[in-house]
Design a protein around this motif. Structure first.
Motif, PDB file in Angstrom:
ATOM      1  N   VAL A   1      86.681  31.509  -6.784  1.00 40.13           N
ATOM      2  CA  VAL A   1      86.704  32.270  -8.035  1.00 40.13           C
ATOM      3  C   VAL A   1      85.481  33.175  -8.067  1.00 40.13           C
ATOM      4  O   VAL A   1      84.413  32.827  -7.546  1.00 40.13           O
ATOM      5  N   ASP A   2      85.640  34.359  -8.666  1.00 41.27           N
ATOM      6  CA  ASP A   2      84.534  35.316  -8.694  1.00 41.27           C
ATOM      7  C   ASP A   2      83.606  35.048  -9.877  1.00 41.27           C
ATOM      8  O   ASP A   2      83.791  34.080 -10.633  1.00 41.27           O
ATOM      9  N   SER A   3      82.618  35.890 -10.040  1.00 37.31           N
ATOM     10  CA  SER A   3      81.589  35.652 -11.054  1.00 37.31           C
ATOM     11  C   SER A   3      82.085  35.846 -12.477  1.00 37.31           C
ATOM     12  O   SER A   3      81.378  35.522 -13.430  1.00 37.31           O
TER      13      SER A   3
ATOM     14  N   VAL B   1      90.289  34.503  -6.902  1.00 36.99           N
ATOM     15  CA  VAL B   1      90.509  35.591  -5.948  1.00 36.99           C
ATOM     16  C   VAL B   1      91.139  35.112  -4.651  1.00 36.99           C
ATOM     17  O   VAL B   1      91.642  35.926  -3.866  1.00 36.99           O
ATOM     18  N   ALA B   2      91.133  33.801  -4.401  1.00 36.65           N
ATOM     19  CA  ALA B   2      91.782  33.279  -3.191  1.00 36.65           C
ATOM     20  C   ALA B   2      92.095  31.806  -3.377  1.00 36.65           C
ATOM     21  O   ALA B   2      91.349  31.069  -4.037  1.00 36.65           O
ATOM     22  N   ARG B   3      93.207  31.402  -2.764  1.00 36.30           N
ATOM     23  CA  ARG B   3      93.622  30.004  -2.754  1.00 36.30           C
ATOM     24  C   ARG B   3      94.174  29.715  -1.364  1.00 36.30           C
ATOM     25  O   ARG B   3      95.032  30.423  -0.867  1.00 36.30           O
ATOM     26  N   TYR B   4      93.665  28.666  -0.741  1.00 34.73           N
ATOM     27  CA  TYR B   4      94.041  28.362   0.641  1.00 34.73           C
ATOM     28  C   TYR B   4      94.353  26.876   0.774  1.00 34.73           C
ATOM     29  O   TYR B   4      93.506  26.021   0.488  1.00 34.73           O
ATOM     30  N   ALA B   5      95.561  26.562   1.221  1.00 36.23           N
ATOM     31  CA  ALA B   5      95.950  25.182   1.517  1.00 36.23           C
ATOM     32  C   ALA B   5      95.680  24.908   2.998  1.00 36.23           C
ATOM     33  O   ALA B   5      96.105  25.667   3.868  1.00 36.23           O
ATOM     34  N   LYS B   6      94.984  23.834   3.271  1.00 33.37           N
ATOM     35  CA  LYS B   6      94.532  23.477   4.619  1.00 33.37           C
ATOM     36  C   LYS B   6      95.689  23.495   5.617  1.00 33.37           C
ATOM     37  O   LYS B   6      96.668  22.754   5.463  1.00 33.37           O
ATOM     38  N   LEU B   7      95.562  24.335   6.633  1.00 35.55           N
ATOM     39  CA  LEU B   7      96.627  24.471   7.628  1.00 35.55           C
ATOM     40  C   LEU B   7      96.757  23.246   8.519  1.00 35.55           C
ATOM     41  O   LEU B   7      97.853  22.936   9.003  1.00 35.55           O
ATOM     42  N   HIS B   8      95.638  22.559   8.760  1.00 35.51           N
ATOM     43  CA  HIS B   8      95.622  21.469   9.737  1.00 35.51           C
ATOM     44  C   HIS B   8      95.176  20.161   9.079  1.00 35.51           C
ATOM     45  O   HIS B   8      93.991  19.800   9.141  1.00 35.51           O
TER      46      HIS B   8
END
Length: 259
Positions: free
Chosen positions: A97-99, A104-111
């Motif tokens: 999250v920005d200030s 601004v980004a969401r990432y689910a663990k690939l491995h």
């Protein structure tokens, strides 16, 4: 940009207590001049296999809302780990999250970490994530991802820096240190690795080991330290300059790497 590596000692499966600690740590990081605070994997629980007990709805996550409030209150971006509901099983997810508190980004663990059975409990992610804060492009990764250089080879050309959050145990800590430096050198970008400290509910010990490297694999300068927080100075212009001076990435031939 100044980045706070928050090597917190997570209380085992105690989201409320950990959130209180995160608020305090974030405030300290901001007082140290940090523009971005990075917390360990599964920030509010530790590396738990009790996924369904702590999983949150992806569109109404209390944890994401809380960190968004922290970021907005402090005018400081935050990167953290959270367990979210997936299609069939929960996902081990990293959020940035920005200030202003905007995601601004969401990432689910690939491995998922199959050695510990994470792959049987958590659903693997499907896509990479890159986001920009100010003039810096960040790629996101979680713990065991670090062992898969192909993922970082795809991320690095699009990024100035890579953020890796982890619960990486002490018995393999040399791997953590070596792989973080290697990802920086081969990707010609900064790499920030934030690991937890203390011990978890399974008795696994995590030594103080959060690290940050520049695009040449040298430690980023630490400009301030307080408790479990180290603040480093990131220079995205230096990344671009090194790539221009020593243009390794342009010589990649990924179309010829398949056997």
């Amino acid at each position: 940009m100044r980045i706070a590596l928050v090597s917190m000692d997570q209380r085992w499966e105690q989201p409320e207590a950990n959130l209180v600690a995160c608020r305090e740590l974030a405030a300290t990081a901001r007082s140290m001049g940090a523009d971005l605070a990075v917390f360990p994997e599964m920030t509010l629980t530790g590396f738990t296999m009790n996924a369904t007990s702590f999983s949150e709805p992806p569109e109404a996550s209390p944890a994401i809302a809380a960190f968004s409030d922290i970021a907005a209150d402090l005018s400081m971006a935050c990167a953290f780990g959270v367990i979210l509901d997936g299609r069939d099983r929960p996902t081990n997810t990293m959020v940035l999250v920005d200030s202003a508190g905007r995601e601004v980004a969401r990432y689910a663990k690939l491995h998922p970490f199959s050695y510990a059975g994470e792959d049987a409990i958590y659903e693997a992610g499907e896509t990479l994530a890159v986001a920009r804060l100010d003039d810096v492009a960040f790629g996101l990764a979680v713990c065991y991802d670090l062992r898969f250089p192909g993922m970082f080879a795809e991320l690095a050309p699009r990024c100035d820096a890579l953020l890796v959050i982890a619960n990486w145990p002490g018995q393999r800590i040399q791997h953590w240190e070596t792989l973080l430096r290697a990802r920086a050198i081969e990707g010609q970008c900064s790499v920030i690795g934030v690991n937890r400290t203390g011990s978890d509910g399974n008795g696994i010990v995590y030594p103080r080991s959060s690290l940050a490297f520049d695009a040449m694999g040298r430690p980023l300068p630490v400009v301030a330290t307080a408790g479990v927080i180290d603040v480093v100075q990131l220079d995205a212009a230096a990344v671009a300059a090194w790539r221009a001076e020593f243009p390794v990435l342009r010589d990649r031939r990924p179309d010829r790497y398949a056997i």
